[in-house]
Design a protein around this motif. Structure first.
Motif, PDB file in Angstrom:
ATOM      1  N   LEU A 164       0.834  -1.197   0.000  1.00  0.00           N
ATOM      2  CA  LEU A 164       0.000   0.000   0.000  1.00  0.00           C
ATOM      3  C   LEU A 164       0.872   1.252   0.000  1.00  0.00           C
ATOM      4  CD1 LEU A 164      -2.499  -1.236   2.786  1.00  0.00           C
ATOM      5  CD2 LEU A 164      -2.602  -1.675   0.320  1.00  0.00           C
ATOM      6  N   GLY A 165       1.163   1.757  -1.192  1.00  0.00           N
ATOM      7  CA  GLY A 165       1.926   3.004  -1.322  1.00  0.00           C
ATOM      8  C   GLY A 165       1.111   3.944  -2.183  1.00  0.00           C
ATOM      9  N   ASN A 166       1.769   4.805  -2.932  1.00  0.00           N
ATOM     10  CA  ASN A 166       1.043   5.629  -3.906  1.00  0.00           C
ATOM     11  C   ASN A 166       0.319   4.739  -4.903  1.00  0.00           C
ATOM     12  OD1 ASN A 166       1.162   8.432  -3.513  1.00  0.00           O
ATOM     13  ND2 ASN A 166       3.364   8.363  -3.910  1.00  0.00           N
ATOM     14  N   GLY A 167       1.063   3.752  -5.389  1.00  0.00           N
ATOM     15  CA  GLY A 167       0.454   2.662  -6.140  1.00  0.00           C
ATOM     16  C   GLY A 167       0.196   1.559  -5.132  1.00  0.00           C
ATOM     17  N   ALA A 168      -0.881   0.798  -5.301  1.00  0.00           N
ATOM     18  CA  ALA A 168      -1.193  -0.203  -4.286  1.00  0.00           C
ATOM     19  C   ALA A 168      -1.707  -1.472  -4.952  1.00  0.00           C
ATOM     20  CB  ALA A 168      -2.241   0.340  -3.312  1.00  0.00           C
ATOM     21  N   SER A 186      -3.613  13.186  -2.466  1.00  0.00           N
ATOM     22  CA  SER A 186      -3.398  11.761  -2.701  1.00  0.00           C
ATOM     23  C   SER A 186      -2.623  11.166  -1.540  1.00  0.00           C
ATOM     24  CB  SER A 186      -2.610  11.561  -3.997  1.00  0.00           C
ATOM     25  OG  SER A 186      -1.332  12.152  -3.859  1.00  0.00           O
ATOM     26  N   ASP A 187      -2.162  12.016  -0.645  1.00  0.00           N
ATOM     27  CA  ASP A 187      -1.316  11.567   0.473  1.00  0.00           C
ATOM     28  C   ASP A 187      -2.171  11.293   1.699  1.00  0.00           C
ATOM     29  OD1 ASP A 187       0.489  11.609   2.788  1.00  0.00           O
ATOM     30  OD2 ASP A 187       1.991  12.124   1.273  1.00  0.00           O
ATOM     31  N   PHE A 188      -2.024  10.089   2.232  1.00  0.00           N
ATOM     32  CA  PHE A 188      -2.886   9.676   3.344  1.00  0.00           C
ATOM     33  C   PHE A 188      -2.633  10.465   4.627  1.00  0.00           C
ATOM     34  CE2 PHE A 188      -3.746   6.341   0.425  1.00  0.00           C
ATOM     35  CZ  PHE A 188      -5.030   5.918   0.736  1.00  0.00           C
ATOM     36  N   ARG A 189      -1.431  11.051   4.763  1.00  0.00           N
ATOM     37  CA  ARG A 189      -1.183  11.877   5.950  1.00  0.00           C
ATOM     38  C   ARG A 189      -2.114  13.081   5.929  1.00  0.00           C
ATOM     39  NH1 ARG A 189       5.075  11.115   4.738  1.00  0.00           N
ATOM     40  NH2 ARG A 189       4.081  11.053   2.708  1.00  0.00           N
ATOM     41  N   SER A 190      -2.241  13.719   4.755  1.00  0.00           N
ATOM     42  CA  SER A 190      -3.132  14.882   4.642  1.00  0.00           C
ATOM     43  C   SER A 190      -4.589  14.456   4.796  1.00  0.00           C
ATOM     44  CB  SER A 190      -2.963  15.562   3.285  1.00  0.00           C
ATOM     45  OG  SER A 190      -1.610  15.754   3.024  1.00  0.00           O
ATOM     46  N   ALA A 217       4.915  -1.067   2.284  1.00  0.00           N
ATOM     47  CA  ALA A 217       5.002   0.195   1.515  1.00  0.00           C
ATOM     48  C   ALA A 217       4.513   1.380   2.361  1.00  0.00           C
ATOM     49  CB  ALA A 217       4.261   0.095   0.196  1.00  0.00           C
ATOM     50  N   GLY A 218       4.680   2.583   1.815  1.00  0.00           N
ATOM     51  CA  GLY A 218       4.484   3.845   2.561  1.00  0.00           C
ATOM     52  C   GLY A 218       3.326   3.848   3.543  1.00  0.00           C
ATOM     53  N   LEU A 219       2.152   3.534   3.062  1.00  0.00           N
ATOM     54  CA  LEU A 219       0.962   3.559   3.918  1.00  0.00           C
ATOM     55  C   LEU A 219       0.901   2.309   4.804  1.00  0.00           C
ATOM     56  CD1 LEU A 219      -1.837   4.911   4.491  1.00  0.00           C
ATOM     57  CD2 LEU A 219      -2.717   3.591   2.581  1.00  0.00           C
ATOM     58  N   GLY A 220       1.151   1.160   4.205  1.00  0.00           N
ATOM     59  CA  GLY A 220       1.095  -0.105   4.955  1.00  0.00           C
ATOM     60  C   GLY A 220       2.094  -0.151   6.099  1.00  0.00           C
ATOM     61  N   VAL A 271       3.089   0.817  15.714  1.00  0.00           N
ATOM     62  CA  VAL A 271       4.500   0.975  15.352  1.00  0.00           C
ATOM     63  C   VAL A 271       4.568   1.391  13.897  1.00  0.00           C
ATOM     64  CG1 VAL A 271       5.478  -0.729  16.933  1.00  0.00           C
ATOM     65  CG2 VAL A 271       4.643  -1.460  14.695  1.00  0.00           C
ATOM     66  N   ARG A 272       5.733   1.795  13.453  1.00  0.00           N
ATOM     67  CA  ARG A 272       5.912   2.070  12.025  1.00  0.00           C
ATOM     68  C   ARG A 272       7.305   1.648  11.571  1.00  0.00           C
ATOM     69  NH1 ARG A 272       5.317   8.435  11.712  1.00  0.00           N
ATOM     70  NH2 ARG A 272       3.212   7.661  11.752  1.00  0.00           N
ATOM     71  N   GLY A 273       7.326   1.190  10.318  1.00  0.00           N
ATOM     72  CA  GLY A 273       8.614   0.973   9.660  1.00  0.00           C
ATOM     73  C   GLY A 273       9.517  -0.107  10.210  1.00  0.00           C
TER      74      GLY A 273
HETATM   75  P1  ADP Z   1       5.436   4.838  -3.958  1.00  0.00           P
HETATM   76  O1  ADP Z   1       4.342   3.994  -4.525  1.00  0.00           O
HETATM   77  O2  ADP Z   1       5.537   6.185  -4.597  1.00  0.00           O
HETATM   78  O3  ADP Z   1       6.759   4.114  -3.788  1.00  0.00           O
HETATM   79  P2  ADP Z   1       5.398   4.835  -1.064  1.00  0.00           P
HETATM   80  O4  ADP Z   1       5.452   3.378  -0.825  1.00  0.00           O
HETATM   81  O5  ADP Z   1       6.594   5.655  -0.715  1.00  0.00           O
HETATM   82  O6  ADP Z   1       4.906   5.168  -2.509  1.00  0.00           O
HETATM   83  O7  ADP Z   1       4.143   5.400  -0.254  1.00  0.00           O
HETATM   84  C1  ADP Z   1       3.841   6.761  -0.266  1.00  0.00           C
HETATM   85  C2  ADP Z   1       2.533   6.983   0.431  1.00  0.00           C
HETATM   86  O8  ADP Z   1       2.568   6.438   1.759  1.00  0.00           O
HETATM   87  C3  ADP Z   1       2.240   8.454   0.661  1.00  0.00           C
HETATM   88  O9  ADP Z   1       1.585   9.028  -0.419  1.00  0.00           O
HETATM   89  C4  ADP Z   1       1.343   8.418   1.867  1.00  0.00           C
HETATM   90  O10 ADP Z   1       0.016   8.330   1.420  1.00  0.00           O
HETATM   91  C5  ADP Z   1       1.700   7.164   2.594  1.00  0.00           C
HETATM   92  N1  ADP Z   1       2.369   7.452   3.878  1.00  0.00           N
HETATM   93  C6  ADP Z   1       3.680   7.599   4.120  1.00  0.00           C
HETATM   94  N2  ADP Z   1       3.888   7.873   5.436  1.00  0.00           N
HETATM   95  C7  ADP Z   1       2.671   7.882   6.036  1.00  0.00           C
HETATM   96  C8  ADP Z   1       2.197   8.092   7.367  1.00  0.00           C
HETATM   97  N3  ADP Z   1       3.036   8.346   8.362  1.00  0.00           N
HETATM   98  N4  ADP Z   1       0.883   8.017   7.589  1.00  0.00           N
HETATM   99  C9  ADP Z   1       0.017   7.771   6.588  1.00  0.00           C
HETATM  100  N5  ADP Z   1       0.402   7.563   5.325  1.00  0.00           N
HETATM  101  C10 ADP Z   1       1.696   7.614   5.043  1.00  0.00           C
END
Ligand code: ADP
Length: 398
Positions: free
Chosen positions: A209-213, A282-286, A330-333, A361-363
């Motif tokens: 789950l990132g920008n692309g999922a 498109s950013d889940f933080r926002s 990925a980013g969101l996951g 936790v994260r990361g």
């Molecule tokens: P890409 O597909 O571009 O490689 P990433 O795997 O880096 O993407 O994921 C990017 C996305 O992860 C961001 O657009 C955001 O939505 C999400 N993200 C990153 N950090 C956080 C966070 N702390 N909380 C919520 N969402 C997050």
């Protein structure tokens, strides 16, 4: 043995140098805005701070030369000369039906990748260019292609075929390919290691789950279904991509709005997804911030996203006749405990039960299931570059 990993986009080039004896990253970075004003190279050695080098970078050859200069720099380099690099691994998006695993690149491979340009017009051309430039500058080492589509080549025909007239599969190879394969493969292997069980006996659902999922059903270590399809547009709702949609909507919008095929393509890929629904980002933080502040469309976008992932998890549990573990990456996951919790809510019937504290936790790798959960829920940070370096090393060692 040292391996260079290159991921070449149309205007950017990401790279990492691994020492494969310890699988450590010696240096990594990105060249951005290639061929555009304001181009620069970001470089980082080990855990040190980033260095930014501004330069005129009109093309990918100049970009790679600049990377080589940084890697061998007197003050901040990590190599005495580029001869220390034993092999180069290249990330390539599309290898069609030709390759089910990584390969040493030769003329036949290059021809096959060129044949796939039609299938990935935005991604394969810069990937191919990166290989050509790197081969020119490093003619004496082996170059290995690692493909996003390869891991999914184990899907059975009833999972990858679309119910269109068969001739379009034969004529144009229209079928499901799937993407993010390197990531799904890596995290499923890590999950098996975390569970201490052979992957051959596990049913795992991996959620990238990132920008692309995308979501993948991994049975016995093999991809048996995945949510992305002919292109990376199908499946989950994404940052700016619609994911699954009644195809009749496309022709309806073309008629009602007078959209050309290019305009619809742009709409579905760049203006849809959680951005399109929320109108916020498109950013889940926002989205989380906006939703907390009472923005209903941001809340709706997040609900829709979680619901779609949950539906796929249910579908893939059915496809595999059960599930042992669900993996988030990925980013969101990796970063959003809230989204992991939202997705898992309602999956109790399957045996999913998360521990809210462990989920906070994260990361980093963690099993955040409750002690009595029948299905394990895992957070596994992805590492596509390491996977590429491992495949590269394995192939050059023969
Ligand atoms: P890409 O597909 O571009 O490689 P990433 O795997 O880096 O993407 O994921 C990017 C996305 O992860 C961001 O657009 C955001 O939505 C999400 N993200 C990153 N950090 C956080 C966070 N702390 N909380 C919520 N969402 C997050």
């Amino acid at each position: 043995m040292k391996v260079l990993v290159i991921n070449c986009g149309s205007s950017s080039l990401k790279y990492q140098v691994f020492d494969m004896t310890t699988e450590t990253v010696l240096a990594k970075g990105i060249v951005e805005r290639i061929g555009i004003d304001g181009s620069f190279l970001k470089y980082r050695r080990g855990d040190e701070d980033n260095i930014t080098i501004e330069a005129e970078i009109p093309n990918h050859e100049v970009a790679i030369k600049l990377v080589f200069d940084a890697l061998t720099h007197e003050a901040y380099g990590v190599l005495r000369s580029m001869d220390e690099i034993a092999a180069v691994g290249h990330r390539v998006v599309h290898a069609g039906e030709k390759y089910a695993s990584s390969v040493v690149i030769d003329d036949d491979v290059m021809a096959a990748l060129r044949e796939c340009i039609d299938l990935a017009p935005l991604h394969n051309p810069p990937n191919i260019m990166g290989i050509e430039v790197a081969q020119k500058l490093m003619p004496n080492v082996k170059h290995v292609g690692v493909f996003d589509t390869a891991f999914h080549q184990t899907m059975p025909d009833y999972a990858y075929m679309y119910a269109l007239p068969y001739e379009y599969y034969e004529k144009h190879k229209v079928r499901r390919y799937g993407f993010h394969g390197t990531s799904h493969k890596y995290v499923s292997q890590r999950a098996a290691a975390m569970l201490g069980r052979p992957i051959e006996e596990l049913k795992i659902i991996t959620c990238h789950l990132g920008n692309g999922a995308s979501v993948t059903a991994v049975k016995g270590g093999k991809s048996v279904d995945t949510s992305m399809g002919f292109t990376p547009l199908e499946g989950l709702i994404m940052g700016t991509r619609s994911g699954d949609l009644d195809p009749a909507v496309v022709t309806f919008l073309q008629e009602k709005e007078g959209f050309s095929s290019e305009q619809v393509n742009n709409l579905l890929n760049k203006k849809s997804g959680v951005l399109g629904i929320s109108g916020v980002s498109s950013d889940f933080r926002s989205l989380e911030e906006a939703s907390d502040a009472g923005n209903e469309r941001a809340a709706l976008a997040m609900e829709m996203f979680a619901y779609r992932v949950r539906k796929y998890i249910g579908a893939y549990a059915a496809a595999m006749g059960g599930v042992d573990a669900i993996v988030f990456t990925a980013g969101l996951g990796e970063n959003s405990a809230l989204m992991r919790e939202k997705i898992c809510a309602g999956l109790e019937f399957l045996g999913v039960k998360i521990d809210a504290e462990k989920n906070n936790v994260r990361g980093r790798e963690v099993d955040f299931s409750a002690a009595d959960a029948k299905v394990r829920t895992l957070l596994v940070p992805t590492n596509e570059e390491l996977m590429i370096a491992r495949d590269t090393l394995a192939l050059v060692r023969g």
